[in-house]
Design a protein around this motif. Structure first.
Motif, PDB file in Angstrom:
ATOM      1  N   ASN A  60      83.544  38.830  64.428  1.00 48.53           N
ATOM      2  CA  ASN A  60      82.135  39.228  64.263  1.00 48.53           C
ATOM      3  C   ASN A  60      81.811  39.322  62.773  1.00 48.53           C
ATOM      4  O   ASN A  60      81.169  40.263  62.297  1.00 48.53           O
ATOM      5  N   HIS A  61      82.260  38.312  62.046  1.00 52.56           N
ATOM      6  CA  HIS A  61      82.269  38.379  60.575  1.00 52.56           C
ATOM      7  C   HIS A  61      80.875  38.183  59.980  1.00 52.56           C
ATOM      8  O   HIS A  61      80.117  37.327  60.416  1.00 52.56           O
ATOM      9  N   ALA A  62      80.599  38.972  58.952  1.00 52.71           N
ATOM     10  CA  ALA A  62      79.285  38.931  58.301  1.00 52.71           C
ATOM     11  C   ALA A  62      79.020  37.585  57.623  1.00 52.71           C
ATOM     12  O   ALA A  62      77.859  37.205  57.435  1.00 52.71           O
ATOM     13  N   ALA A  63      80.089  36.856  57.253  1.00 56.37           N
ATOM     14  CA  ALA A  63      79.897  35.611  56.501  1.00 56.37           C
ATOM     15  C   ALA A  63      79.695  34.391  57.389  1.00 56.37           C
ATOM     16  O   ALA A  63      79.606  33.277  56.890  1.00 56.37           O
ATOM     17  N   ILE A  64      79.613  34.603  58.701  1.00 56.07           N
ATOM     18  CA  ILE A  64      79.435  33.462  59.603  1.00 56.07           C
ATOM     19  C   ILE A  64      77.950  33.242  59.866  1.00 56.07           C
ATOM     20  O   ILE A  64      77.261  34.127  60.376  1.00 56.07           O
ATOM     21  N   ALA A  65      77.505  32.052  59.509  1.00 56.41           N
ATOM     22  CA  ALA A  65      76.073  31.757  59.621  1.00 56.41           C
ATOM     23  C   ALA A  65      75.712  31.269  61.022  1.00 56.41           C
ATOM     24  O   ALA A  65      75.085  30.251  61.199  1.00 56.41           O
ATOM     25  N   GLN A 106      75.009  42.597  65.880  1.00 62.55           N
ATOM     26  CA  GLN A 106      74.860  42.621  64.436  1.00 62.55           C
ATOM     27  C   GLN A 106      76.199  42.204  63.826  1.00 62.55           C
ATOM     28  O   GLN A 106      77.251  42.720  64.205  1.00 62.55           O
ATOM     29  N   ARG A 107      76.171  41.262  62.884  1.00 58.39           N
ATOM     30  CA  ARG A 107      77.402  40.783  62.250  1.00 58.39           C
ATOM     31  C   ARG A 107      78.011  41.833  61.318  1.00 58.39           C
ATOM     32  O   ARG A 107      77.320  42.698  60.790  1.00 58.39           O
ATOM     33  N   GLY A 108      79.311  41.727  61.111  1.00 57.24           N
ATOM     34  CA  GLY A 108      79.987  42.552  60.102  1.00 57.24           C
ATOM     35  C   GLY A 108      80.484  43.882  60.633  1.00 57.24           C
ATOM     36  O   GLY A 108      81.009  44.693  59.865  1.00 57.24           O
ATOM     37  N   ILE A 109      80.319  44.125  61.936  1.00 55.19           N
ATOM     38  CA  ILE A 109      80.737  45.414  62.513  1.00 55.19           C
ATOM     39  C   ILE A 109      81.428  45.152  63.843  1.00 55.19           C
ATOM     40  O   ILE A 109      80.778  44.700  64.794  1.00 55.19           O
ATOM     41  N   PHE A 110      82.705  45.443  63.957  1.00 52.87           N
ATOM     42  CA  PHE A 110      83.378  45.188  65.239  1.00 52.87           C
ATOM     43  C   PHE A 110      83.119  46.316  66.242  1.00 52.87           C
ATOM     44  O   PHE A 110      83.345  46.145  67.434  1.00 52.87           O
ATOM     45  N   HIS A 111      82.620  47.457  65.749  1.00 50.36           N
ATOM     46  CA  HIS A 111      82.212  48.535  66.668  1.00 50.36           C
ATOM     47  C   HIS A 111      81.163  48.046  67.660  1.00 50.36           C
ATOM     48  O   HIS A 111      80.972  48.644  68.716  1.00 50.36           O
ATOM     49  N   GLU A 112      80.445  46.981  67.294  1.00 50.93           N
ATOM     50  CA  GLU A 112      79.402  46.424  68.164  1.00 50.93           C
ATOM     51  C   GLU A 112      79.955  45.833  69.461  1.00 50.93           C
ATOM     52  O   GLU A 112      79.200  45.548  70.385  1.00 50.93           O
ATOM     53  N   VAL A 113      81.257  45.614  69.506  1.00 50.05           N
ATOM     54  CA  VAL A 113      81.861  45.027  70.714  1.00 50.05           C
ATOM     55  C   VAL A 113      82.052  46.157  71.727  1.00 50.05           C
ATOM     56  O   VAL A 113      83.126  46.741  71.855  1.00 50.05           O
ATOM     57  N   ASP A 114      80.951  46.492  72.400  1.00 49.38           N
ATOM     58  CA  ASP A 114      80.929  47.735  73.177  1.00 49.38           C
ATOM     59  C   ASP A 114      80.519  47.525  74.620  1.00 49.38           C
ATOM     60  O   ASP A 114      80.075  48.440  75.295  1.00 49.38           O
ATOM     61  N   ASN A 115      80.603  46.276  75.114  1.00 46.68           N
ATOM     62  CA  ASN A 115      80.383  46.065  76.546  1.00 46.68           C
ATOM     63  C   ASN A 115      81.244  44.901  77.012  1.00 46.68           C
ATOM     64  O   ASN A 115      81.872  44.209  76.208  1.00 46.68           O
ATOM     65  N   ARG A 116      81.252  44.699  78.310  1.00 46.28           N
ATOM     66  CA  ARG A 116      82.162  43.726  78.908  1.00 46.28           C
ATOM     67  C   ARG A 116      81.905  42.302  78.407  1.00 46.28           C
ATOM     68  O   ARG A 116      82.829  41.558  78.085  1.00 46.28           O
ATOM     69  N   GLU A 117      80.626  41.940  78.330  1.00 42.10           N
ATOM     70  CA  GLU A 117      80.294  40.574  77.913  1.00 42.10           C
ATOM     71  C   GLU A 117      80.795  40.316  76.488  1.00 42.10           C
ATOM     72  O   GLU A 117      81.406  39.283  76.186  1.00 42.10           O
ATOM     73  N   ARG A 118      80.548  41.250  75.609  1.00 42.87           N
ATOM     74  CA  ARG A 118      80.949  41.096  74.208  1.00 42.87           C
ATOM     75  C   ARG A 118      82.472  41.108  74.079  1.00 42.87           C
ATOM     76  O   ARG A 118      83.047  40.337  73.305  1.00 42.87           O
ATOM     77  N   TYR A 135      92.309  44.914  65.598  1.00 41.04           N
ATOM     78  CA  TYR A 135      90.860  45.087  65.506  1.00 41.04           C
ATOM     79  C   TYR A 135      90.335  44.571  64.168  1.00 41.04           C
ATOM     80  O   TYR A 135      90.784  45.043  63.113  1.00 41.04           O
ATOM     81  N   PRO A 136      89.374  43.648  64.173  1.00 43.57           N
ATOM     82  CA  PRO A 136      88.723  43.237  62.929  1.00 43.57           C
ATOM     83  C   PRO A 136      88.122  44.449  62.205  1.00 43.57           C
ATOM     84  O   PRO A 136      87.581  45.356  62.851  1.00 43.57           O
ATOM     85  N   TYR A 137      88.232  44.457  60.896  1.00 40.31           N
ATOM     86  CA  TYR A 137      87.744  45.553  60.036  1.00 40.31           C
ATOM     87  C   TYR A 137      88.377  46.900  60.410  1.00 40.31           C
ATOM     88  O   TYR A 137      87.875  47.943  59.996  1.00 40.31           O
ATOM     89  N   SER A 138      89.432  46.876  61.228  1.00 42.72           N
ATOM     90  CA  SER A 138      90.009  48.127  61.749  1.00 42.72           C
ATOM     91  C   SER A 138      88.957  48.979  62.455  1.00 42.72           C
ATOM     92  O   SER A 138      89.050  50.205  62.481  1.00 42.72           O
ATOM     93  N   HIS A 139      87.950  48.340  63.014  1.00 43.52           N
ATOM     94  CA  HIS A 139      86.899  49.060  63.748  1.00 43.52           C
ATOM     95  C   HIS A 139      87.326  49.231  65.213  1.00 43.52           C
ATOM     96  O   HIS A 139      87.327  48.276  65.976  1.00 43.52           O
ATOM     97  N   VAL A 140      87.676  50.443  65.557  1.00 40.75           N
ATOM     98  CA  VAL A 140      88.167  50.751  66.903  1.00 40.75           C
ATOM     99  C   VAL A 140      87.111  51.589  67.614  1.00 40.75           C
ATOM    100  O   VAL A 140      86.711  52.623  67.088  1.00 40.75           O
ATOM    101  N   ASN A 141      86.648  51.139  68.768  1.00 42.65           N
ATOM    102  CA  ASN A 141      85.686  51.996  69.485  1.00 42.65           C
ATOM    103  C   ASN A 141      86.246  52.440  70.838  1.00 42.65           C
ATOM    104  O   ASN A 141      87.241  51.900  71.332  1.00 42.65           O
TER     105      ASN A 141
END
Ligand SMILES: [Zn+2]
Length: 275
Positions: free
Chosen positions: A158-163, A171-183, A209-215
């Motif tokens: 979910n990298h911020a640098a991917i166009a 929202q890019r740049g935050i792996f916390h956003e991966v918060d449902n089954r589809e994602r 976990y990317p960015y060490s973002h664990v939810n």
């Protein structure tokens, strides 16, 4: 069990000394670990132990990993600003050539790679120098060397640098956003399937976990409840503690070079304190 897991980023090349270059730090740290009388073992051994799937002697052991999976992990490359860089893989070969294979008979590095070829192409252009240095052509030879494992660092970080738009409008740049089954399926299960197809008949079983973002959704629901879908046995965060028998299987701690330590003295302090 008290096993520190150390993590490097081979793309961290801002100079050519320990503090600015993870290749320099990695090469030095192999010697430091060895000189402290510690053994380097594959990180999957540590997970086997944690899950009760093996009972090896892991006293005074350390495991090493690297994240993001660029060609710098495996190939020596000429960096445009900082010159020739010895790959992490070849740093291990140098260590063996210098100290002998018996010094660290189980020397092993686990590389967490980004699965999506398109995402890697974007990162190569936007974060590296556009020379196709985020390839997958080294995954299989790395595995076949017996010195490296290839594991799962998500579909596209979910990298911020991917166009490209984020999956399911994330929202890019935050792996916390991966918060449902589809994602989660799109970022984790799809990555498993892609990497497994490239490295067959081997397969990935570890996630970091990317960015060490664990939810909590991933840690408490997705990972424990649908193992048959994502195929992972454990997931790594950045807890800055040794991995112990009571560590959270879905948020295993690691120490990260350049963050938790920036000098050989600081790494020595981490390792001294842990045994
Ligand atoms: Zn990463």
């Amino acid at each position: 069990m008290r096993v520190p897991i150390l993590t490097y980023h081979a793309v961290n090349i801002a100079g050519n000394d320990y503090a600015t270059n993870d290749h320099v730090a990695f090469a030095a740290d192999l010697h430091l670990i060895n000189d402290l009388g510690l053994r380097i073992v594959p990180v999957h051994w540590v997970v086997d132990q944690l899950l009760g799937a093996a009972n090896r002697d892991l006293a005074r052991c350390v495991a090493i990993t690297c994240d993001d999976g660029s060609d710098f992990d495996y190939f020596d490359l000429d960096h445009p600003s900082h010159g020739p860089q010895r790959s992490l893989f070849n740093c291990m070969a140098d260590f063996i050539a210098e100290r002998g294979a018996q010094a660290q008979p189980d020397l092993h590095l686990t590389s967490f790679v980004i699965a999506s070829p398109q995402a890697r192409e974007h990162l190569d252009r936007n974060c590296l120098v556009g020379r196709s240095w985020m390839s997958e052509r080294w995954w299989r030879p790395a595995l076949e060397s017996g010195r490296m494992a290839i594991e799962n660092h998500s579909w596209d970080h979910n990298h911020a640098a991917i166009a490209l738009p984020g999956i399911d409008g994330m929202q890019r740049g935050i792996f916390h956003e991966v918060d449902n089954r589809e994602r989660a399926d799109a970022e984790i299960a799809v990555a498993t399937h892609y990497i497994d197809a490239v490295i067959a008949p081997q397969r990935t079983t570890l996630f970091c976990y990317p960015y060490s973002h664990v939810n909590d959704y991933l840690r408490l629901e997705y990972f424990p409840l649908v193992e048959n879908v994502h195929g992972m046995r454990a997931a790594f965060g950045a807890g800055a503690a040794p991995l112990m028998t009571n560590s959270d299987r879905w948020n295993l701690p690691r120490y990260i070079c350049g963050w938790h330590w920036k000098s050989p003295e600081q790494l020595r302090a981490i390792l001294d304190e842990r045994f």
